[in-house]
Design a protein around this motif. Structure first.
Motif, PDB file in Angstrom:
ATOM      1  N   LEU A  29      12.655  -4.387   9.437  1.00 46.91           N
ATOM      2  CA  LEU A  29      13.502  -4.172   8.264  1.00 46.91           C
ATOM      3  C   LEU A  29      13.442  -2.733   7.772  1.00 46.91           C
ATOM      4  O   LEU A  29      14.457  -2.166   7.361  1.00 46.91           O
ATOM      5  N   PHE A  30      12.266  -2.118   7.805  1.00 49.88           N
ATOM      6  CA  PHE A  30      12.125  -0.732   7.353  1.00 49.88           C
ATOM      7  C   PHE A  30      12.958   0.197   8.224  1.00 49.88           C
ATOM      8  O   PHE A  30      13.655   1.094   7.730  1.00 49.88           O
ATOM      9  N   VAL A  31      12.874  -0.003   9.543  1.00 47.95           N
ATOM     10  CA  VAL A  31      13.579   0.869  10.482  1.00 47.95           C
ATOM     11  C   VAL A  31      15.091   0.672  10.359  1.00 47.95           C
ATOM     12  O   VAL A  31      15.858   1.642  10.364  1.00 47.95           O
ATOM     13  N   ARG A  32      15.525  -0.561  10.211  1.00 46.62           N
ATOM     14  CA  ARG A  32      16.959  -0.824  10.056  1.00 46.62           C
ATOM     15  C   ARG A  32      17.498  -0.158   8.785  1.00 46.62           C
ATOM     16  O   ARG A  32      18.608   0.379   8.768  1.00 46.62           O
ATOM     17  N   PHE A  34       2.979  -3.113   9.876  1.00 44.84           N
ATOM     18  CA  PHE A  34       3.381  -4.476   9.531  1.00 44.84           C
ATOM     19  C   PHE A  34       4.122  -5.128  10.687  1.00 44.84           C
ATOM     20  O   PHE A  34       5.088  -4.566  11.203  1.00 44.84           O
ATOM     21  N   LEU A  35       3.658  -6.302  11.074  1.00 41.37           N
ATOM     22  CA  LEU A  35       4.396  -7.095  12.047  1.00 41.37           C
ATOM     23  C   LEU A  35       5.435  -7.915  11.301  1.00 41.37           C
ATOM     24  O   LEU A  35       5.167  -8.432  10.215  1.00 41.37           O
ATOM     25  N   GLY A  83       0.810  -1.209   0.000  1.00 40.97           N
ATOM     26  CA  GLY A  83       0.000   0.000   0.000  1.00 40.97           C
ATOM     27  C   GLY A  83       0.839   1.252   0.000  1.00 40.97           C
ATOM     28  O   GLY A  83       0.387   2.320   0.416  1.00 40.97           O
ATOM     29  N   ALA A  84       2.095   1.123  -0.448  1.00 38.24           N
ATOM     30  CA  ALA A  84       3.021   2.260  -0.435  1.00 38.24           C
ATOM     31  C   ALA A  84       2.662   3.267  -1.519  1.00 38.24           C
ATOM     32  O   ALA A  84       2.101   2.913  -2.552  1.00 38.24           O
ATOM     33  N   ALA A  85       3.014   4.519  -1.279  1.00 36.97           N
ATOM     34  CA  ALA A  85       2.790   5.583  -2.256  1.00 36.97           C
ATOM     35  C   ALA A  85       3.895   6.612  -2.099  1.00 36.97           C
ATOM     36  O   ALA A  85       4.489   6.753  -1.013  1.00 36.97           O
ATOM     37  N   GLU A  86       4.199   7.305  -3.175  1.00 38.23           N
ATOM     38  CA  GLU A  86       5.207   8.357  -3.109  1.00 38.23           C
ATOM     39  C   GLU A  86       4.794   9.417  -2.087  1.00 38.23           C
ATOM     40  O   GLU A  86       3.648   9.842  -2.052  1.00 38.23           O
ATOM     41  N   GLY A  87       5.734   9.805  -1.261  1.00 42.43           N
ATOM     42  CA  GLY A  87       5.449  10.782  -0.210  1.00 42.43           C
ATOM     43  C   GLY A  87       5.172  10.157   1.137  1.00 42.43           C
ATOM     44  O   GLY A  87       5.188  10.848   2.159  1.00 42.43           O
ATOM     45  N   ASP A  88       4.915   8.829   1.175  1.00 43.45           N
ATOM     46  CA  ASP A  88       4.668   8.160   2.450  1.00 43.45           C
ATOM     47  C   ASP A  88       5.942   8.122   3.292  1.00 43.45           C
ATOM     48  O   ASP A  88       7.057   8.066   2.761  1.00 43.45           O
ATOM     49  N   SER A  89       5.762   8.114   4.598  1.00 48.36           N
ATOM     50  CA  SER A  89       6.888   7.965   5.514  1.00 48.36           C
ATOM     51  C   SER A  89       7.163   6.477   5.712  1.00 48.36           C
ATOM     52  O   SER A  89       6.265   5.719   6.084  1.00 48.36           O
ATOM     53  N   LEU A  90       8.398   6.073   5.458  1.00 45.02           N
ATOM     54  CA  LEU A  90       8.751   4.661   5.610  1.00 45.02           C
ATOM     55  C   LEU A  90       8.638   4.231   7.069  1.00 45.02           C
ATOM     56  O   LEU A  90       8.238   3.101   7.368  1.00 45.02           O
ATOM     57  N   GLU A  91       8.961   5.135   7.987  1.00 43.98           N
ATOM     58  CA  GLU A  91       8.860   4.799   9.411  1.00 43.98           C
ATOM     59  C   GLU A  91       7.410   4.606   9.814  1.00 43.98           C
ATOM     60  O   GLU A  91       7.075   3.688  10.582  1.00 43.98           O
ATOM     61  N   ASP A  92       6.501   5.447   9.291  1.00 46.21           N
ATOM     62  CA  ASP A  92       5.077   5.282   9.583  1.00 46.21           C
ATOM     63  C   ASP A  92       4.557   3.966   9.006  1.00 46.21           C
ATOM     64  O   ASP A  92       3.729   3.289   9.625  1.00 46.21           O
TER      65      ASP A  92
END
Length: 214
Positions: A135-138, A118-119, A104-113
């Motif tokens: 994985l996103f945070v790392r 997702f677990l 459900g990703a989109a340009e402008g989204d925050s990767l941390e958010d």
């Protein structure tokens, strides 16, 4: 520099160009009996020419940017892998069609958010990882890794297995690549169960033969 920035610069220069043209129209005609045009008029004409050249250069840059962006999107749209490119502000700047469909990703989204939705765990039977191991945070922390596997769960999209690779780009963000390996994980489990079943069968045969001998 994004296309939006280029467009804004072109608009500002066009407004400046219009101002120069108005000034030239309002400038009193030079007195030819006094010789050359007044210095202010010559300066305005030179600025007018500079603004026109800059607008032409920026227009070319804007068109090239649009061409490259369209090419990038076409390539990303054809990939089966999940591809997320993010900037130094942790915002997604390019996402593949698979990233849109699966995350459900989109340009402008925050990767941390996005990580909050997702677990992730080592296996379905294991406890979910803390957010710091996500994985996103790392990836956002600048960690480089290759083929890190994780079980992912999302209430809206169910669960699946991924293999992820993080490619940090110092100071400007990075890229996260993810492959859906659910099918291979299921096949791996099926092969393991078959091997266990075979070993169990051989053990039972051995026990039966030993009893018969006895």
């Amino acid at each position: 520099m994004t296309n939006a920035v280029l467009s804004a610069q072109i608009q500002a220069l066009e407004e400046l160009l219009g101002s120069y043209e108005r000034l030239l129209r309002e400038e009193p005609a030079p007195n030819h009996h006094l010789g050359a045009p007044r210095e202010s008029e010559a300066i305005l004409e030179e600025r007018l020419r500079e603004a026109q050249r800059t607008i032409e250069e920026l227009t070319v840059s804007s068109r090239e940017f649009e061409r490259q962006a369209a090419m990038s999107q076409a390539i990303l749209g054809s990939l089966k892998e999940i591809v997320i490119v993010y900037d130094g502000y942790e915002r997604c700047t390019l996402v593949s069609q698979s990233a849109i469909n699966r995350l459900g990703a989109a340009e402008g989204d925050s990767l941390e958010d996005m990580a909050q939705h997702f677990l992730m765990a080592s296996a379905p039977s294991e406890d979910p990882w803390p957010l710091t191991n996500h994985l996103f945070v790392r990836a956002l922390q600048g960690e480089a890794f290759v083929d890190e596997q994780a079980w992912v769960y999302d209430r809206a999209r169910g669960s699946w297995w991924v293999s992820a690779t993080s490619v940090p780009m110092q100071g400007v963000g990075g890229m996260l690549l993810m492959r859906d390996i659910t099918h291979s994980k299921h096949r791996e489990r099926a092969n393991l169960l078959e091997e266990l079943a075979l070993q169990t069968q051989l053990l039972l045969q051995h026990v039966s033969t030993t009893l018969d001998i006895g």
